[in-house]
Write a protein that holds these residues in place. Sequence first.
Motif, PDB file in Angstrom:
ATOM      1  N   LEU A   1       0.829  -1.211   0.000  1.00 46.92           N
ATOM      2  CA  LEU A   1       0.000   0.000   0.000  1.00 46.92           C
ATOM      3  C   LEU A   1       0.860   1.257   0.000  1.00 46.92           C
ATOM      4  O   LEU A   1       0.631   2.185  -0.784  1.00 46.92           O
ATOM      5  CB  LEU A   1      -0.917  -0.014   1.222  1.00 46.92           C
ATOM      6  N   PHE A   2       1.870   1.302   0.864  1.00 47.60           N
ATOM      7  CA  PHE A   2       2.728   2.486   0.942  1.00 47.60           C
ATOM      8  C   PHE A   2       3.515   2.702  -0.351  1.00 47.60           C
ATOM      9  O   PHE A   2       3.659   3.825  -0.826  1.00 47.60           O
ATOM     10  CB  PHE A   2       3.691   2.362   2.122  1.00 47.60           C
ATOM     11  N   THR A   3       4.032   1.624  -0.919  1.00 49.83           N
ATOM     12  CA  THR A   3       4.823   1.762  -2.146  1.00 49.83           C
ATOM     13  C   THR A   3       3.967   2.224  -3.310  1.00 49.83           C
ATOM     14  O   THR A   3       4.357   3.129  -4.066  1.00 49.83           O
ATOM     15  CB  THR A   3       5.499   0.423  -2.480  1.00 49.83           C
ATOM     16  N   SER A   4       2.793   1.628  -3.471  1.00 45.68           N
ATOM     17  CA  SER A   4       1.916   2.042  -4.569  1.00 45.68           C
ATOM     18  C   SER A   4       1.406   3.461  -4.368  1.00 45.68           C
ATOM     19  O   SER A   4       1.303   4.236  -5.332  1.00 45.68           O
ATOM     20  CB  SER A   4       0.730   1.075  -4.680  1.00 45.68           C
ATOM     21  N   LEU A   5       1.131   3.860  -3.117  1.00 41.51           N
ATOM     22  CA  LEU A   5       0.689   5.230  -2.850  1.00 41.51           C
ATOM     23  C   LEU A   5       1.798   6.225  -3.149  1.00 41.51           C
ATOM     24  O   LEU A   5       1.547   7.306  -3.709  1.00 41.51           O
ATOM     25  CB  LEU A   5       0.248   5.351  -1.392  1.00 41.51           C
ATOM     26  N   MET A   6       3.028   5.880  -2.815  1.00 43.65           N
ATOM     27  CA  MET A   6       4.167   6.746  -3.103  1.00 43.65           C
ATOM     28  C   MET A   6       4.330   6.953  -4.607  1.00 43.65           C
ATOM     29  O   MET A   6       4.462   8.084  -5.094  1.00 43.65           O
ATOM     30  CB  MET A   6       5.425   6.110  -2.511  1.00 43.65           C
ATOM     31  N   LEU A   7       4.299   5.876  -5.380  1.00 38.82           N
ATOM     32  CA  LEU A   7       4.431   5.988  -6.833  1.00 38.82           C
ATOM     33  C   LEU A   7       3.263   6.765  -7.433  1.00 38.82           C
ATOM     34  O   LEU A   7       3.437   7.563  -8.364  1.00 38.82           O
ATOM     35  CB  LEU A   7       4.516   4.593  -7.454  1.00 38.82           C
ATOM     36  N   TYR A   8       2.089   6.548  -6.902  1.00 39.88           N
ATOM     37  CA  TYR A   8       0.900   7.211  -7.422  1.00 39.88           C
ATOM     38  C   TYR A   8       0.978   8.719  -7.204  1.00 39.88           C
ATOM     39  O   TYR A   8       0.730   9.511  -8.121  1.00 39.88           O
ATOM     40  CB  TYR A   8      -0.325   6.628  -6.726  1.00 39.88           C
TER      41      TYR A   8
END
Length: 227
Positions: free
Chosen positions: A72-79
């Motif tokens: 969740l954190f990684t995808s939110l960061m990239l997003y």
Amino acid sequence: MTLSLFDQFMSPVYFGVPLIALALTLPWVLYPTPSNRWLNNRLLTLQGWAMNRYTQQLLQPLNLGGHKWAALFTSLMLYLITLNMLGLLPYTFTPTTQLSMNMGLAVPLWLATVIIGMRNQPTHALGHLLPEGTPVPLIPALIIIETISLFIRPLALGVRLTANLTAGHLLIQLISTAAFTLLSLMPTVAALTATLLFLLTLLEVAVAMIQAYVFVLLLSLYLQENV
């Protein structure tokens, strides 16, 4: 009709389709997906290395219970990084300049960390509302202050991201308007203004990346207090 500087933050609509909907779905199309081959190309290798390093650095202070939030954190960061960077391109729209969207991301994630703390370790979670060794007369006031600071966290997350991006876009528009106005009157000053605009654009690229990182980092710190 006189246009306002804040009109750039209104979501334009073309052929009945709001551009904010296209901007929100575009980041998922830009990133390559891993293939079934044994060896990936250089882009996929670099992307995987960057994501692993970021996830390792972000989740290192957390307990094992918080490692479930890695995806969740990684995808939110990239997003967030992609949305912020795409907003710097001409004829694009930046959804993260909308406070409603940032609050829609901040409130549920912050509330999830609070609920996890209340469910797994309620005594420890409630202990943050009253520091150890507080004098008895100050206990009611401190509980009220800590409760307010707890509930103001999602507001600070959303407002920080919105304010930084909005201020940067406004400065870019003001300086670019000044450069176009001075081009025919004072070309030398216009050239200096264009140089300042270029430097400000580089600063905004850094701000777009840093603000996305800070948003996710603060969420991880909130999660660290509750796992």
